[in-house]
Enzyme design. Sequence first.
Site: not given
Ligand code: NHR
Ligand code: GAR
Length: 204
Positions: A173, A90, A93, A144-145, A12-14, A109
Amino acid sequence: MKNIVILISGRGSNMQAIVEAARAEKWPARIAAIISNRADAGGLDYAAAAGIPTAIVVSKNYSSRAEFDAALQAEIDRFAPDLVVLAGFMRILTAPFVDHYAGRLMNIHPSLLPSFPGLATHQQALSFGVKVHGATVHFVTADLDHGPIVAQAAVPVLPDDSEDTLAGRVLEQEHIIYPRAVRWFVEGRLTIEDGRVHLAADAR
Ligand code: NHR
Ligand code: GAR
């Protein structure tokens, strides 16, 4: 006053950077709640100590993504959010969830999108040998992303970098651009047109 709900999964640093900026810069916004999908997220302790309501919706207790997202949405909507902020959240959605918050759901991201969507971005950057890496704030869409980009910051990749040193340089950053991007939203300066984000000039 705009209501902001922040979703976390871990440290949760962000989230902390956004809470601190909102307070220090006296944004016309209230951090209404911090919600985690994991009971052990470190960021929950900071939120509680900062006097911010917290909630936990444990993703692993739900048998489908649709059920988890419905429960998460119900919890978020108790706080009537103008903006929902993913900060190290993580879980992918579902489209109905993302559509419900269209134009008011942001993510950071840890890569220069469209490079390296998905997970393990720093490892991907090192194995591709890119010389510049970074972070991207974007509006979340079902793809996604790939949502409209609000802000980016670049850092050099140095010859001796490990995943950890590179992640640390990027995170520094993130803590600058994410609060700034959320502030722009709070100020009503962001519009999305043809998948691109426009930042209106500062009114002051
Ligand atoms: N959901 C949608 N629909 N669109 C995006 O752009 C999203 C999203 C949910 C989360 C953050 C994202 C990132 O910044 C985010 C963007 C989790 C995963 C993932 O593969 C991928 C991208 C991001 C967050 N999660 C696994 C899953 O099956 C679980 C991984 C784990 O629990 O460690 O959900 O990178
Ligand atoms: C951050 O680097 C963020 O960009 C990344 O995880 C870290 C969370 O740090 N996010 C993802 O990888 C989303 N899939 P934080 O919990 O200290 O903010």
